[in-house]
Scaffold this motif. Sequence first.
Motif, PDB file in Angstrom:
ATOM      1  N   ARG A 122       3.390  13.628 -10.259  1.00 47.84           N
ATOM      2  CA  ARG A 122       4.297  14.766 -10.369  1.00 47.84           C
ATOM      3  C   ARG A 122       5.016  14.761 -11.720  1.00 47.84           C
ATOM      4  O   ARG A 122       5.159  15.795 -12.369  1.00 47.84           O
ATOM      5  CB  ARG A 122       5.324  14.725  -9.236  1.00 47.84           C
ATOM      6  N   PHE A 123       5.457  13.584 -12.174  1.00 51.24           N
ATOM      7  CA  PHE A 123       6.219  13.498 -13.427  1.00 51.24           C
ATOM      8  C   PHE A 123       5.343  13.687 -14.658  1.00 51.24           C
ATOM      9  O   PHE A 123       5.766  14.244 -15.660  1.00 51.24           O
ATOM     10  CB  PHE A 123       6.947  12.170 -13.520  1.00 51.24           C
ATOM     11  N   PHE A 124       4.113  13.198 -14.629  1.00 53.10           N
ATOM     12  CA  PHE A 124       3.265  13.199 -15.807  1.00 53.10           C
ATOM     13  C   PHE A 124       2.170  14.276 -15.772  1.00 53.10           C
ATOM     14  O   PHE A 124       1.288  14.280 -16.611  1.00 53.10           O
ATOM     15  CB  PHE A 124       2.621  11.826 -16.003  1.00 53.10           C
ATOM     16  N   ALA A 125       2.249  15.199 -14.822  1.00 56.37           N
ATOM     17  CA  ALA A 125       1.231  16.250 -14.741  1.00 56.37           C
ATOM     18  C   ALA A 125       1.548  17.378 -15.715  1.00 56.37           C
ATOM     19  O   ALA A 125       2.629  17.663 -16.083  1.00 56.37           O
ATOM     20  CB  ALA A 125       1.156  16.794 -13.328  1.00 56.37           C
ATOM     21  N   LEU A 148       4.333   5.652  -5.388  1.00 50.77           N
ATOM     22  CA  LEU A 148       4.426   5.632  -6.850  1.00 50.77           C
ATOM     23  C   LEU A 148       3.357   6.506  -7.502  1.00 50.77           C
ATOM     24  O   LEU A 148       3.640   7.207  -8.488  1.00 50.77           O
ATOM     25  CB  LEU A 148       4.333   4.196  -7.371  1.00 50.77           C
ATOM     26  N   LEU A 149       2.141   6.489  -6.979  1.00 53.25           N
ATOM     27  CA  LEU A 149       1.104   7.363  -7.509  1.00 53.25           C
ATOM     28  C   LEU A 149       1.479   8.835  -7.352  1.00 53.25           C
ATOM     29  O   LEU A 149       1.253   9.643  -8.252  1.00 53.25           O
ATOM     30  CB  LEU A 149      -0.235   7.073  -6.823  1.00 53.25           C
ATOM     31  N   ALA A 150       2.047   9.183  -6.226  1.00 53.05           N
ATOM     32  CA  ALA A 150       2.466  10.568  -6.008  1.00 53.05           C
ATOM     33  C   ALA A 150       3.583  10.950  -6.974  1.00 53.05           C
ATOM     34  O   ALA A 150       3.566  12.039  -7.562  1.00 53.05           O
ATOM     35  CB  ALA A 150       2.929  10.753  -4.565  1.00 53.05           C
ATOM     36  N   LEU A 151       4.553  10.057  -7.163  1.00 52.36           N
ATOM     37  CA  LEU A 151       5.650  10.341  -8.089  1.00 52.36           C
ATOM     38  C   LEU A 151       5.162  10.431  -9.529  1.00 52.36           C
ATOM     39  O   LEU A 151       5.557  11.342 -10.269  1.00 52.36           O
ATOM     40  CB  LEU A 151       6.741   9.272  -7.967  1.00 52.36           C
ATOM     41  N   PHE A 152       4.318   9.516  -9.945  1.00 50.61           N
ATOM     42  CA  PHE A 152       3.817   9.540 -11.316  1.00 50.61           C
ATOM     43  C   PHE A 152       2.974  10.774 -11.578  1.00 50.61           C
ATOM     44  O   PHE A 152       3.025  11.349 -12.665  1.00 50.61           O
ATOM     45  CB  PHE A 152       3.011   8.277 -11.616  1.00 50.61           C
ATOM     46  N   PHE A 205       0.828  -1.203   0.000  1.00 52.18           N
ATOM     47  CA  PHE A 205       0.000   0.000   0.000  1.00 52.18           C
ATOM     48  C   PHE A 205       0.866   1.257   0.000  1.00 52.18           C
ATOM     49  O   PHE A 205       0.624   2.192  -0.775  1.00 52.18           O
ATOM     50  CB  PHE A 205      -0.941  -0.018   1.208  1.00 52.18           C
ATOM     51  N   VAL A 206       1.877   1.295   0.858  1.00 55.96           N
ATOM     52  CA  VAL A 206       2.748   2.466   0.947  1.00 55.96           C
ATOM     53  C   VAL A 206       3.493   2.676  -0.365  1.00 55.96           C
ATOM     54  O   VAL A 206       3.568   3.802  -0.872  1.00 55.96           O
ATOM     55  CB  VAL A 206       3.724   2.332   2.137  1.00 55.96           C
ATOM     56  N   VAL A 207       4.017   1.610  -0.947  1.00 52.78           N
ATOM     57  CA  VAL A 207       4.728   1.729  -2.226  1.00 52.78           C
ATOM     58  C   VAL A 207       3.790   2.225  -3.316  1.00 52.78           C
ATOM     59  O   VAL A 207       4.168   3.073  -4.136  1.00 52.78           O
ATOM     60  CB  VAL A 207       5.377   0.375  -2.609  1.00 52.78           C
ATOM     61  N   THR A 208       2.558   1.741  -3.340  1.00 48.09           N
ATOM     62  CA  THR A 208       1.583   2.180  -4.343  1.00 48.09           C
ATOM     63  C   THR A 208       1.280   3.666  -4.193  1.00 48.09           C
ATOM     64  O   THR A 208       1.240   4.400  -5.191  1.00 48.09           O
ATOM     65  CB  THR A 208       0.285   1.361  -4.215  1.00 48.09           C
ATOM     66  N   VAL A 209       1.086   4.136  -2.974  1.00 47.39           N
ATOM     67  CA  VAL A 209       0.796   5.552  -2.748  1.00 47.39           C
ATOM     68  C   VAL A 209       1.991   6.413  -3.164  1.00 47.39           C
ATOM     69  O   VAL A 209       1.824   7.456  -3.811  1.00 47.39           O
ATOM     70  CB  VAL A 209       0.408   5.807  -1.276  1.00 47.39           C
TER      71      VAL A 209
END
Length: 49
Positions: A46-49, A40-44, A34-38
Amino acid sequence: MKPSPPDPSSDDGSTGVPGFRTWRGVYAFVFAVFVVTVVLLALFSRFFA
């Protein structure tokens, strides 16, 4: 008549999940995923916004 106490051998705490001997290990794995998924979602986002 008093009910008989539970049989300790019937509740051995086994998870039935391959690779995990205890429920604590299962919970730790699920929480870590769960922590890794959250993260990764935050990083993605930021990168793809």
